[in-house]
Scaffold this motif. Sequence first.
Motif, PDB file in Angstrom:
ATOM      1  N   TYR A 419     -20.528 -36.367  -6.678  1.00 35.95           N
ATOM      2  CA  TYR A 419     -19.856 -35.396  -5.806  1.00 35.95           C
ATOM      3  C   TYR A 419     -20.668 -35.135  -4.544  1.00 35.95           C
ATOM      4  O   TYR A 419     -20.108 -34.917  -3.453  1.00 35.95           O
ATOM      5  CB  TYR A 419     -19.594 -34.097  -6.558  1.00 35.95           C
ATOM      6  CG  TYR A 419     -18.353 -34.159  -7.426  1.00 35.95           C
ATOM      7  CD1 TYR A 419     -17.097 -34.417  -6.857  1.00 35.95           C
ATOM      8  CD2 TYR A 419     -18.427 -33.952  -8.799  1.00 35.95           C
ATOM      9  CE1 TYR A 419     -15.952 -34.469  -7.642  1.00 35.95           C
ATOM     10  CE2 TYR A 419     -17.281 -34.004  -9.594  1.00 35.95           C
ATOM     11  CZ  TYR A 419     -16.051 -34.273  -9.013  1.00 35.95           C
ATOM     12  OH  TYR A 419     -14.913 -34.334  -9.787  1.00 35.95           O
ATOM     13  N   GLN A 420     -21.993 -35.175  -4.663  1.00 34.81           N
ATOM     14  CA  GLN A 420     -22.824 -35.023  -3.472  1.00 34.81           C
ATOM     15  C   GLN A 420     -22.616 -36.194  -2.515  1.00 34.81           C
ATOM     16  O   GLN A 420     -22.514 -36.010  -1.301  1.00 34.81           O
ATOM     17  CB  GLN A 420     -24.293 -34.929  -3.867  1.00 34.81           C
ATOM     18  CG  GLN A 420     -24.685 -33.597  -4.495  1.00 34.81           C
ATOM     19  CD  GLN A 420     -26.185 -33.460  -4.673  1.00 34.81           C
ATOM     20  OE1 GLN A 420     -26.938 -33.703  -3.734  1.00 34.81           O
ATOM     21  NE2 GLN A 420     -26.608 -33.069  -5.859  1.00 34.81           N
ATOM     22  N   LYS A 421     -22.533 -37.402  -3.090  1.00 33.57           N
ATOM     23  CA  LYS A 421     -22.314 -38.583  -2.239  1.00 33.57           C
ATOM     24  C   LYS A 421     -20.944 -38.538  -1.572  1.00 33.57           C
ATOM     25  O   LYS A 421     -20.742 -39.078  -0.490  1.00 33.57           O
ATOM     26  CB  LYS A 421     -22.464 -39.848  -3.079  1.00 33.57           C
ATOM     27  CG  LYS A 421     -23.898 -40.123  -3.496  1.00 33.57           C
ATOM     28  CD  LYS A 421     -24.011 -41.314  -4.425  1.00 33.57           C
ATOM     29  CE  LYS A 421     -25.469 -41.538  -4.839  1.00 33.57           C
ATOM     30  NZ  LYS A 421     -25.620 -42.657  -5.800  1.00 33.57           N
ATOM     31  N   ASN A 422     -19.978 -37.871  -2.232  1.00 33.38           N
ATOM     32  CA  ASN A 422     -18.642 -37.700  -1.642  1.00 33.38           C
ATOM     33  C   ASN A 422     -18.564 -36.452  -0.761  1.00 33.38           C
ATOM     34  O   ASN A 422     -17.487 -36.116  -0.250  1.00 33.38           O
ATOM     35  CB  ASN A 422     -17.588 -37.578  -2.753  1.00 33.38           C
ATOM     36  CG  ASN A 422     -17.104 -38.931  -3.221  1.00 33.38           C
ATOM     37  OD1 ASN A 422     -17.311 -39.944  -2.554  1.00 33.38           O
ATOM     38  ND2 ASN A 422     -16.441 -38.951  -4.362  1.00 33.38           N
ATOM     39  N   GLN A 423     -19.692 -35.763  -0.630  1.00 33.20           N
ATOM     40  CA  GLN A 423     -19.789 -34.533   0.170  1.00 33.20           C
ATOM     41  C   GLN A 423     -18.856 -33.432  -0.351  1.00 33.20           C
ATOM     42  O   GLN A 423     -18.388 -32.588   0.398  1.00 33.20           O
ATOM     43  CB  GLN A 423     -19.523 -34.820   1.652  1.00 33.20           C
ATOM     44  CG  GLN A 423     -20.555 -35.761   2.254  1.00 33.20           C
ATOM     45  CD  GLN A 423     -20.397 -35.915   3.757  1.00 33.20           C
ATOM     46  OE1 GLN A 423     -19.359 -35.561   4.317  1.00 33.20           O
ATOM     47  NE2 GLN A 423     -21.422 -36.423   4.407  1.00 33.20           N
ATOM     48  N   ASP A 424     -18.608 -33.488  -1.640  1.00 31.07           N
ATOM     49  CA  ASP A 424     -17.844 -32.423  -2.297  1.00 31.07           C
ATOM     50  C   ASP A 424     -18.866 -31.489  -2.950  1.00 31.07           C
ATOM     51  O   ASP A 424     -19.138 -31.546  -4.157  1.00 31.07           O
ATOM     52  CB  ASP A 424     -16.904 -33.032  -3.344  1.00 31.07           C
ATOM     53  CG  ASP A 424     -15.980 -31.997  -3.981  1.00 31.07           C
ATOM     54  OD1 ASP A 424     -16.250 -30.792  -3.821  1.00 31.07           O
ATOM     55  OD2 ASP A 424     -15.013 -32.393  -4.671  1.00 31.07           O
ATOM     56  N   PHE A 425     -19.442 -30.612  -2.120  1.00 31.55           N
ATOM     57  CA  PHE A 425     -20.580 -29.810  -2.564  1.00 31.55           C
ATOM     58  C   PHE A 425     -20.190 -28.698  -3.541  1.00 31.55           C
ATOM     59  O   PHE A 425     -21.007 -28.259  -4.337  1.00 31.55           O
ATOM     60  CB  PHE A 425     -21.297 -29.221  -1.339  1.00 31.55           C
ATOM     61  CG  PHE A 425     -21.834 -30.292  -0.434  1.00 31.55           C
ATOM     62  CD1 PHE A 425     -22.843 -31.154  -0.843  1.00 31.55           C
ATOM     63  CD2 PHE A 425     -21.287 -30.464   0.832  1.00 31.55           C
ATOM     64  CE1 PHE A 425     -23.321 -32.137  -0.006  1.00 31.55           C
ATOM     65  CE2 PHE A 425     -21.757 -31.452   1.675  1.00 31.55           C
ATOM     66  CZ  PHE A 425     -22.778 -32.299   1.257  1.00 31.55           C
ATOM     67  N   LYS A 426     -18.919 -28.284  -3.478  1.00 36.41           N
ATOM     68  CA  LYS A 426     -18.458 -27.257  -4.410  1.00 36.41           C
ATOM     69  C   LYS A 426     -18.515 -27.771  -5.848  1.00 36.41           C
ATOM     70  O   LYS A 426     -19.085 -27.117  -6.734  1.00 36.41           O
ATOM     71  CB  LYS A 426     -17.029 -26.832  -4.057  1.00 36.41           C
ATOM     72  CG  LYS A 426     -16.472 -25.765  -4.978  1.00 36.41           C
ATOM     73  CD  LYS A 426     -15.050 -25.378  -4.569  1.00 36.41           C
ATOM     74  CE  LYS A 426     -14.493 -24.343  -5.534  1.00 36.41           C
ATOM     75  NZ  LYS A 426     -13.108 -23.947  -5.164  1.00 36.41           N
ATOM     76  N   ASN A 427     -17.942 -28.967  -6.070  1.00 39.46           N
ATOM     77  CA  ASN A 427     -17.983 -29.563  -7.410  1.00 39.46           C
ATOM     78  C   ASN A 427     -19.401 -30.001  -7.781  1.00 39.46           C
ATOM     79  O   ASN A 427     -19.800 -29.930  -8.942  1.00 39.46           O
ATOM     80  CB  ASN A 427     -17.039 -30.762  -7.496  1.00 39.46           C
ATOM     81  CG  ASN A 427     -15.607 -30.335  -7.786  1.00 39.46           C
ATOM     82  OD1 ASN A 427     -15.366 -29.472  -8.629  1.00 39.46           O
ATOM     83  ND2 ASN A 427     -14.653 -30.929  -7.080  1.00 39.46           N
ATOM     84  N   ALA A 428     -20.154 -30.455  -6.762  1.00 39.35           N
ATOM     85  CA  ALA A 428     -21.543 -30.849  -7.016  1.00 39.35           C
ATOM     86  C   ALA A 428     -22.330 -29.646  -7.544  1.00 39.35           C
ATOM     87  O   ALA A 428     -23.112 -29.763  -8.502  1.00 39.35           O
ATOM     88  CB  ALA A 428     -22.184 -31.388  -5.747  1.00 39.35           C
ATOM     89  N   TYR A 429     -22.122 -28.464  -6.917  1.00 39.32           N
ATOM     90  CA  TYR A 429     -22.816 -27.254  -7.363  1.00 39.32           C
ATOM     91  C   TYR A 429     -22.392 -26.870  -8.784  1.00 39.32           C
ATOM     92  O   TYR A 429     -23.215 -26.482  -9.612  1.00 39.32           O
ATOM     93  CB  TYR A 429     -22.516 -26.106  -6.399  1.00 39.32           C
ATOM     94  CG  TYR A 429     -23.125 -24.795  -6.833  1.00 39.32           C
ATOM     95  CD1 TYR A 429     -24.492 -24.548  -6.672  1.00 39.32           C
ATOM     96  CD2 TYR A 429     -22.326 -23.805  -7.425  1.00 39.32           C
ATOM     97  CE1 TYR A 429     -25.052 -23.350  -7.082  1.00 39.32           C
ATOM     98  CE2 TYR A 429     -22.888 -22.606  -7.849  1.00 39.32           C
ATOM     99  CZ  TYR A 429     -24.250 -22.387  -7.667  1.00 39.32           C
ATOM    100  OH  TYR A 429     -24.801 -21.212  -8.081  1.00 39.32           O
TER     101      TYR A 429
END
Length: 593
Positions: A419-429
């Motif tokens: 998710y970080q690599k996809n810049q989806d930081f909400k799901n990454a968190y």
Amino acid sequence: MLRYFTLLTVILFITISAVHAQDNPYTDSIKVNLENATSAREKIIWLDELSRFYLAANRPLSDKYANEMQQIAEESRDRELIILSLLNTARKFSNYSGQVENINVARKFSQKALDMAKANHLTEYEAWSYLCLALCERENSDYDKALSYNNLALSLAANSDNDSLRVNTYISTGNTYLRRNDKMLAFRNYLLALDIAETKAKDNYDLQRDVYYALSSFYSSLDDWEKAKDYIYRANKLTYKYKQRYDRLNNYNLLGRIYAKSKQYDLAQAFYDKSLALADTLKFEIIRLNTYGGLLSMYIAEKRPAKTLEFIRQRPEFQEFLIKAGFDYVLDQIRGMAYIDFGKLDSAEYYLMRAAPYFENKANRINKYWFYDNMGTLFEKKKDYQKSLFYWKKAESMSNEIGDLELKMEVVQRLDSLYQKNQDFKNAYLYNTRYQVYSDSLRKLATEKDLMVLEVENENKRKEREALAEEEAVRTRHNIQYMGITVAIACVFILLTTFGIFRVSSATIRILGFFAFIFLFEFIILLADHEIHHLTHGEPWMIMAIKIVLISILLPLHHFLEEKVIHYLTSRKMLELNKAVLFSKLIPKKEAE
């Protein structure tokens, strides 16, 4: 390292099947036993062995033997034999639990056996049926249901004097607790099984072997590789005592696996080589496939893709067996994983996609998880993050069904990164938070694991202290008895001597003398027996030889001493001697008065 577990699991499943692939000296001996069988029970036992042997590579032949077994059981109208045939079939399919279909078949036969056992009030067979159902649920990763079946089996086995049932019940319950990560409860059940196997069933090879295997697996789960080896070495020692050479092959492979897990790869290789050499000696070529599976697992664990691919290429018989048996997907998965390590990602995708239909449609939960792990890793390396997310989400679903904390942590860590690599930081968190929770839980479990090791050691020491205390109590009791016997013999001889002083009939002296010398020399033999058994290690011919020599010495000595002593006492010489001594001591005293 974790993603290699899938292949280790699959290879173990396949290579256990390897010995079942074709005729060999072992199956030939089983067929001879079948021809010589005279009772329905004996025929069912040997037909079950053959049915198991051919399940993996020759399903029609396996079904033929299974049908013949069931027909004999049905024609006998013996409810116990009918249930036995059903349980045999259930166990056969449970051994190949990599496929959900096999688990379902095993569950169906187990339930049918249970229903018949209940209807006919056959309590022991009811317990065996629960054990088969527990195995099915355990292999399907439903540990709560497995434990409920184990508890039902325990309640029935508690009132049974069948050592085999009790040992297998404790082992099965221990296995379920081990899968649930309740290691102390698992350990206690294994100890109960060990106590029965080594005391009440100490001449039962199968029970002792199975307990040693279970304890080896338990210590492997604690990463206590030395203890894990100890129990396989103990099992291997039994193969010499009971002349079980085929099991020795399996023990060498098990030792190879344990040494490989402990990263002692040279020693692992040495044991695999010993297995291959023994297979050659026994002219048991097919068992080599089992060893090949262990070697291949080791090369994969070492992350040696070139060695892995070279090994497959140099073993065409291994490839042929897997393809013929319908396990070509294993070859595809092996090649796919090797090409991932090589960095040849298109080749890896080609082979893994070829294996995908099997894992999607037939694999059990744990094998599905590890396949999704492999696919997620592949597409992450190809930078196709959407596909990687797709497979890691599938892996997440499987990890939740399995309920394994370590698998869950592996998944959320990879999803956080993706998710970080996809810049989806909400799901990454979100997944990072889950990772921290799982990580804390695992650290706590690691601490508990260290405490568990200490607790297991304390339990072992407590058992050792109890055993030593019991030995000391037995030794003390025996010493008291020996002392009592010694005093009794001394009293008999004192009484015999007294009879020589006073006027007692010769017949009485002879009778007492006869028993006095029997007691004396039997006591000497009793004392010698313990040392003889210790020196000869219980070898019957050596014991007999030593006793012949001992008796040839003691018997003439017995007769000689008995004759001389009784002759002396009955001759009244002692009476005259003691009178003279008695009067000589009494007269001076009287004069002094």
